[in-house]
Design a protein around this motif. Sequence first.
Motif, short mmCIF file in Angstrom:
data_model
loop_
_atom_site.label_atom_id
_atom_site.label_comp_id
_atom_site.label_asym_id
_atom_site.label_seq_id
_atom_site.Cartn_x
_atom_site.Cartn_y
_atom_site.Cartn_z
N THR A 102 77.19 -8.71 -57.92
CA THR A 102 78.16 -8.14 -57.00
C THR A 102 77.94 -8.59 -55.56
O THR A 102 76.81 -8.86 -55.13
CB THR A 102 78.09 -6.60 -57.06
N THR A 103 79.06 -8.66 -54.82
CA THR A 103 78.98 -8.95 -53.39
C THR A 103 78.79 -7.66 -52.59
O THR A 103 78.57 -7.72 -51.38
CB THR A 103 80.26 -9.65 -52.92
N ALA A 104 78.87 -6.52 -53.27
CA ALA A 104 78.64 -5.23 -52.61
C ALA A 104 77.14 -4.97 -52.55
O ALA A 104 76.60 -4.08 -53.21
CB ALA A 104 79.37 -4.12 -53.35
N THR A 105 76.45 -5.76 -51.75
CA THR A 105 74.99 -5.71 -51.72
C THR A 105 74.46 -4.39 -51.17
O THR A 105 73.39 -3.93 -51.59
CB THR A 105 74.45 -6.87 -50.88
N ALA A 106 75.20 -3.78 -50.25
CA ALA A 106 74.74 -2.51 -49.68
C ALA A 106 74.68 -1.43 -50.77
O ALA A 106 73.70 -0.68 -50.87
CB ALA A 106 75.67 -2.06 -48.55
N PHE A 107 75.71 -1.39 -51.61
CA PHE A 107 75.70 -0.41 -52.70
C PHE A 107 74.62 -0.76 -53.72
O PHE A 107 73.91 0.12 -54.22
CB PHE A 107 77.05 -0.36 -53.40
N ALA A 148 84.27 1.76 -51.31
CA ALA A 148 85.53 1.93 -50.58
C ALA A 148 85.44 1.28 -49.20
O ALA A 148 86.41 0.68 -48.73
CB ALA A 148 85.85 3.42 -50.44
N GLY A 149 84.26 1.35 -48.58
CA GLY A 149 84.06 0.71 -47.28
C GLY A 149 84.10 -0.81 -47.36
O GLY A 149 84.38 -1.48 -46.37
N ASP A 150 83.83 -1.36 -48.54
CA ASP A 150 83.87 -2.80 -48.74
C ASP A 150 85.24 -3.29 -49.23
O ASP A 150 85.38 -4.45 -49.63
CB ASP A 150 82.80 -3.23 -49.76
N GLY A 151 86.22 -2.40 -49.22
CA GLY A 151 87.57 -2.81 -49.59
C GLY A 151 87.92 -2.63 -51.05
O GLY A 151 88.96 -3.13 -51.51
N PHE A 152 87.08 -1.90 -51.80
CA PHE A 152 87.38 -1.65 -53.21
C PHE A 152 88.33 -0.46 -53.33
O PHE A 152 88.28 0.48 -52.53
CB PHE A 152 86.11 -1.35 -54.00
N SER A 153 89.18 -0.52 -54.34
CA SER A 153 90.06 0.60 -54.67
C SER A 153 89.39 1.40 -55.78
O SER A 153 89.12 0.86 -56.86
CB SER A 153 91.43 0.08 -55.14
N CYS A 154 89.11 2.67 -55.53
CA CYS A 154 88.36 3.49 -56.49
C CYS A 154 89.21 4.63 -57.02
O CYS A 154 90.07 5.17 -56.31
CB CYS A 154 87.10 4.06 -55.83
N GLY A 159 85.42 11.43 -66.49
CA GLY A 159 83.97 11.34 -66.31
C GLY A 159 83.47 10.04 -65.75
O GLY A 159 82.25 9.80 -65.70
N ALA A 160 84.37 9.15 -65.33
CA ALA A 160 83.96 7.84 -64.82
C ALA A 160 84.58 7.56 -63.47
O ALA A 160 85.68 8.02 -63.15
CB ALA A 160 84.37 6.75 -65.81
N THR A 161 83.85 6.80 -62.65
CA THR A 161 84.38 6.30 -61.39
C THR A 161 84.55 4.80 -61.52
O THR A 161 83.59 4.09 -61.86
CB THR A 161 83.42 6.62 -60.22
N VAL A 162 85.75 4.32 -61.29
CA VAL A 162 86.07 2.90 -61.46
C VAL A 162 86.55 2.35 -60.12
O VAL A 162 87.47 2.90 -59.50
CB VAL A 162 87.16 2.70 -62.54
N CYS A 163 85.94 1.23 -59.68
CA CYS A 163 86.32 0.59 -58.43
C CYS A 163 86.63 -0.88 -58.70
O CYS A 163 85.89 -1.55 -59.44
CB CYS A 163 85.19 0.70 -57.40
N GLU A 164 87.70 -1.38 -58.08
CA GLU A 164 88.14 -2.75 -58.31
C GLU A 164 88.52 -3.41 -56.99
O GLU A 164 89.00 -2.75 -56.06
CB GLU A 164 89.35 -2.77 -59.26
N ARG A 165 88.31 -4.74 -56.96
CA ARG A 165 88.73 -5.51 -55.77
C ARG A 165 88.96 -6.95 -56.19
O ARG A 165 88.17 -7.52 -56.96
CB ARG A 165 87.66 -5.45 -54.68
#
Length: 204
Positions: A102-107, A148-154, A159-165
């Motif tokens: 992933t490019t979401a390195t902070a997460f 969400a801060g990285d531009g993902f739509s969540c 019971g699941a959290t799904v984020c896409e970009r």
Amino acid sequence: MARIGGRNPWIAVPAGMLCAAVVASLVWLALPMVPVAVTWVGDTLRGATAPRPAATPERTPAQTAAEGGAVDCRTLYSDDLWNELTWHEGSLLGQSTAAPATTATAFADAAAPDVVVTCTWRFDAGGIVTTLSKVGADAVTIAEAALAGDGFSCRTGEGATVCERTQGAVREEHTLRDGLWLVSVETDWHPEDYGARLDRTVFG
């Protein structure tokens, strides 16, 4: 008593005795199989009335991973998706425990994932990297803010959290559920509903 026309007692009597001898021989040969036949009939009747054990439910990769069992790339994919990937031009699969791509390195740093398996698909054009990891209970809360801060739509449901970009030719899909994090990075080629199909197989 009138005799039936055409019957010759000199032929009928020996023929009858021969037939009786043949029948007696067949009965004698069949005697050893009588106990076997009786046993077979008894087993068949008992099997028809005996209660059948309940089928053992098939475990999902998520359940296996949560319990510390081994999970490989093949178990992550349904048959149709697996065939679609393996038959794509230049398909080459590598399995490892590499960190999520992933490019979401902070997460990724905050979640501190314990990688279960990473499946790296390479094709003539592009590739797909999918990683299943164990994460802490607070990972969902972190994901909703960090991704969400990285531009993902969540979105959250069932019971699941799904984020896409999607950025150019790269599509990232994240699913967090039951203490697990499933992330896929697709480059150039995006199989139809890849993330949703993967989720159904992994989480059931």
